[in-house]
Structure formats: structure tokens, C-alpha cells
Motif scaffolding. Sequence first.
Motif, PDB file in Angstrom:
ATOM      1  N   PHE A  77     -45.892  12.844  52.240  1.00  0.00           N
ATOM      2  CA  PHE A  77     -44.713  12.459  51.460  1.00  0.00           C
ATOM      3  C   PHE A  77     -44.648  10.934  51.324  1.00  0.00           C
ATOM      4  O   PHE A  77     -45.303  10.215  52.074  1.00  0.00           O
TER       5      PHE A  77
ATOM      6  N   ARG B 246     -42.742  19.357  50.343  1.00  0.00           N
ATOM      7  CA  ARG B 246     -43.393  18.740  49.176  1.00  0.00           C
ATOM      8  C   ARG B 246     -42.495  18.887  47.951  1.00  0.00           C
ATOM      9  O   ARG B 246     -42.384  17.982  47.131  1.00  0.00           O
TER      10      ARG B 246
ATOM     11  N   THR C 128     -44.872  14.065  46.757  1.00  0.00           N
ATOM     12  CA  THR C 128     -46.029  13.620  47.539  1.00  0.00           C
ATOM     13  C   THR C 128     -46.357  12.175  47.171  1.00  0.00           C
ATOM     14  O   THR C 128     -45.874  11.652  46.173  1.00  0.00           O
TER      15      THR C 128
END
Lengths: 551, 142
Positions: free
Chosen positions: A204, A539, A544
Amino acid sequence: MRKKHDWLRETYRKSLEKMPERPVAHRTLSDIAPEPLYTPEDIGVLDPEYEEKRGFPGEYPYTRGVYGSMYRSKLWTMRMFAGFGTAEQTNERFKKLLKAGQTGLSVAFDLPTLMGYDSDHPLAKGEVGKCGVAVSSLADMEILFDGINLEEVTTSMTINSPANAIWAMYLAVAKKRGYDWKKLGGTIQNDILKEFIAQKEFIFPPEPSVKLVIDTFEWGPKNVPKWNFISVSGYHIREAGSTAVQELAWTLADGFEYVEAALKRGLDVDEFAPRISFFFDVHNDFFEEIAKFRAARRIWAKEMRHRYGAKNPQSWALRTHAQTAGVSLTAQQPLNNIARVAIQALAAVLGGTNSLHTDAYDEALALPTEESATIALRTQQIIAYETGVTHTIDPLAGSYYLEWLTDEMERQAMAIIEEIRRMGGVVRAIEEGYFLRELAEASYRYQQEVERKERIIVGVNAFTDEIPLKVPIQLVDPEVERVQAERLARVRRERDARRVAEALEGLRRAAKEGQNTMPHFVECALAYCTLGEMMDVLREVYGTYQEPAYV
Amino acid sequence: MADLNRRIRVLIAKPGLDGHDRGAKVVARALRDAGMEVIYTGLRQTPEMIVSAAIQEDVDAVGLSILSGAHMHYFREVKRLLDEQGASDILLFGGGIIPDEDVPKLKELGVAAVFGPGTSTQEIVDFLKRAVPERWKAQGLA
């Protein structure tokens, strides 16, 4: 001026009450009995800066070690990093290492696990079990620790982006087997900032990544009080090409950034800071490495006390794991690496590390074989039991060179830390590409020095052999991928689908609403949600991160 | 007709999940310093992404850097896709933590050179300066 006599009567004695001296002869081979500590008093010199800069072991500023009696009472933890193939194979290696006298476990995970993918994900192809063990669900974790007493052994896990999920799985194993979380000791690496700086196993973007780390700062001390929920890591920074001073500065800057993030959340510094641990690399430059550990402790102590207002001495004390420098090992003349590792390990011990991994000589070729891993462990045991460096605490203190170098590294590191603060902190510096540029410079400069033979590497650019020496290497069974895929299919088939869906929904809600995610990770783990499922939820919520390609 | 004095174009790629890019970046920079045009893909590239970038950028060579042990898989895939897309003329080379035993297998796949740890960047520069013009000649490009 504090006298050694007072330290012996107070700190040293108190330390022995907790942990008596080891029942070995603290005597040299000629039967001289060194005292636990030597100070300027012992040689009749005056050092007006002694207390402020060096002080006593177990006391602020901890330059001479974090514990009162250090290795006189308890050796560092010998914690060999291990993991490959399936959970069964790694479990077997763990048991062999424990039998060989290792005192703590350290889990290496494979790349799919580190990146939050299940073993049967398309991106996992070719990587399953290759540079660590594959853990995709609680089922794998149960096998990994089968037959190992989790209250007796402390476990370190090298896991970062998915740290919350993997820690939750470990805790779930403990819970299912009836162990008390309050008695569990260990460490999750959980240092995401250094991933953006160096190792690049991020999932992330930086901000939500740090948020997940602070969730463990908040939840950890209340639920698993003896656990180190972070190991702020310079190791990877150094391996990626930094200098020792940069490693020192950036690692501590990362540590301070977490402290600031936790304070911003309203946490009490003295509640979380005692469970922050560190991890440093130990390269070949012997004195520089020893000085690095001493400077690190002093900087941390000063900053925690004066800048962040910590009052608990445990918040000031920097405890660290160390690992010999993988990057220093050569594929040429691999047996020479045994000598390199011994020298580096000795530096870590003289630097006062609290835990140590020694690299196996074949690591520039492949994962360690059982034999090479054992030699690496034996190297630590030789230092611990045969060299006498444990007779007295911080034995090199007072060396003109070492003390000067410790001061110099502190000065240079603080200048870099201040520079990062002026940039607005580590996250800002990451966003501006500062670390990428600095690392590219430092590693290229080093490579050029080697190629110009300004730095000599035995067996590589000098003293080379005509005929290369062959050593046996460990290969990972390609069957691993299939075994893992089958186990995952069985887990997905046999678990309670409703419980899984609810647990993942709880995690999603917590992430969206900015709540602490840890209780939800534990629920997901217990429900046998897979790692990939948990990470996919995040996600979706967080997005991301893609690093700019910079050369 | 390509001219033999044109600059060699090289794509340096990090396939797979591994983020250890120190070697890839040092090599990329050394090739650039040696006068080549270097494109670095960044991290986490699939074989498809690598091959498509190589073709689009019209490179002479592709260098893969792999330390995770997944080298057999990635070299095989990249080579297969290069061949499939009519780009067999692109030279494939690489390096990383690759056991000696695997080097002949990689050469058999069509990997032109494998550089292990401790290789000097000059060796890689020399290799490309020799091998790439040879290909140009062989293809009648020069």
C-alpha cells in the motif's frame, strides 16, 4: 560524579537479582578474573565526559549496553533466520536448529507471502517457497509451529506489509493451542518505512502502511505485552547499498517517525516505546560497526528522553538484533565467508547486540544448507564460549579510536536526521525520492571503488583462484507449489464460508472507517481467511503503491 | 541499415516479486556511463511487460536481474515471449543469485550470458560491446 562502585552496588546487583551470572568461569585462560566492567577509574584517568557520553551499562545513555549485567548474565539470543519450501520442511529445520542449541526462532517467508499473495496466485508462480517458507493461511502456520512450545521459544518473523495478518495467524495458533498471549515473546519486523527506502516489499502507499503499523503499537501492549511489535530495520538499508552512517541515521529517523505517528494518534510514549526494537547490519569494517551500535543506543536514548519526553528508562533503551552482512559474502571462494561472518559477528557482540543471526557461507549462491547453517550457528557459539569477550561488559570502551568514532558517527547521523526532519520527515523524503537517489549514489560509488581496486575483496578483485571451489548448495523442491495449492484448496473447501465473509467484512469496515484493524485480523486468521483475501480487502480500500523507476 | 556506431540500447528489468534492485541499478548506471542507452523497467515486472517494453523500445538486449531463485521460470518465459513475438534477435542476458548448475540450462534456453555475484560492471559492458555488434553483423544490419 558517579562511581563504578555505586553502579556495581545498584544497577549491576539489581540486574543479577533478575538474572544471575552465568555459571561459567569469567576468567581468562591464564586465570585472570576480569571484573564485570572497566571505567576510567580503573586505569586512573579522568574523562570529564564519561557520564554524559558513555555512562554505565543498563543506564542512560546506554552507550555501554542496555542491560546492567549484559553477557555476564545472559548471552545474546542466537536467532538464525530460516525458512524455505513448505511449512513442514521449515518446521523440521526449526527443530534441528533448536536441537543444535539455537535459542530463538526467526522465520523467513517467501516472496508471495511477503507481498500478500496466496501461493496459488498467478504472480506467485516460480516463487513459492523459494526464499522463505510459504504461509497462506492459519493451516500453514499451525504446521510451521507444530510441536514447538510457543511460551518457551521466542519467535521473530520477518514480515512487513502483511505483518498484522501474519502476527494474527501466529496469535491464532497460540490461542487454539491454549497458550497465554501475555506470556508470548517475539518480534514482528513490521517496519514498512524501510521497505519504501530499500527493500521494496511494500503493498500500500506509505500513509495507510504506517497506519497499519500504528494499529499494532496501540493494540500490542494491551494484548501481547511482551511482544516487540516492530523491529526498525537498518539491515535492508545497508544491504541496498547505504553506508553505515546512512544506515544508522535512516533507521533511527524511521524509528522517530513511528514514534511521532503514534503520538499523533494519542498513544502514551511510555506505553509503546519499550516494545520498539531494532535491527542492524554488521559489515566488515570492524570498528565502524561496533561504533554504530554504541552511537545508535546513545542517539535513541537522548532523543526519546529529551525530544519525545519519555520518562520510562525502558523507552530510552535501544534493544537490537543484528545480522552479518549478506551483501559482503562472495560467491568466489565461498568458504572465506566463514571468516567474514566470524569477524562481523564479533563486531556485533562487541557492539552489545541483544540478538544475532550469522549468515551461512553459501548465501551468495543459494539458501543455506543444513551444514552451512549449523557452521554459522557454531560461529556464534565459539565467540560466546571460547573467546572470553563476554567476561566484561563493553570491553572496547575507552579505546581512543572507538570512542572518537562513536562520537563521529553520532554527529554525522544526527546531521542526516536533522536534514530529514527539515524535509518534513521520512514519508516526505520517500515521496521526494531522497533515499533512492542517495542509495544509488552510495552503492555505485562502492562498486566503482571495488572495480578500481581501491577496496580489496579477497577472492574477487585480489587473491583470486584459477579453479573455482565448488560447495554443495540447497535447492528448493519444485513440488512446493503443488503441495501449497492443494492445501489452500482444502482450506477453502473446509472452512466456514459465512464466518470467513463476516470476518473479511469486519476488516473492510475497520479499514474504511480508520478503526484499529488488529482485532479483525485475528478474527480473519481464526476463520482461516487466506493472506491473499485479507490483503485484497486492504488493496481495495487503500490502493497499491508503484515506485518511480529511478536509476 | 543500422550503423555499427549506433548506441547500444539495453533494457534492464526486475521480473517477479523480488525488490532487491541494487545490482540492477548499479549495472544500469554502469552501462549508461559506458555510453549505452539504458531503460530500467522498475520493480515487479511480468514477462509480458518486459517483452512488450523491449519491443516498443527497440532494444538490442534485455538484462534480467533475479535474486529470488525464480530465475528458471522468468528466463524461460521471457525467452518464449521474445521468440513468439518475432523478437528472437534481442539478446537476453542476466544475473543475480543463480547456482552454477543452472547456468548451462539457461544457456540452453538461449540466454547469452549469466553474470554472478562479484562480476565487475566492466565485464558486462565488454560483453555487450562485443555481442551486440556481432548480432548486427550476423543479421546483415551493418
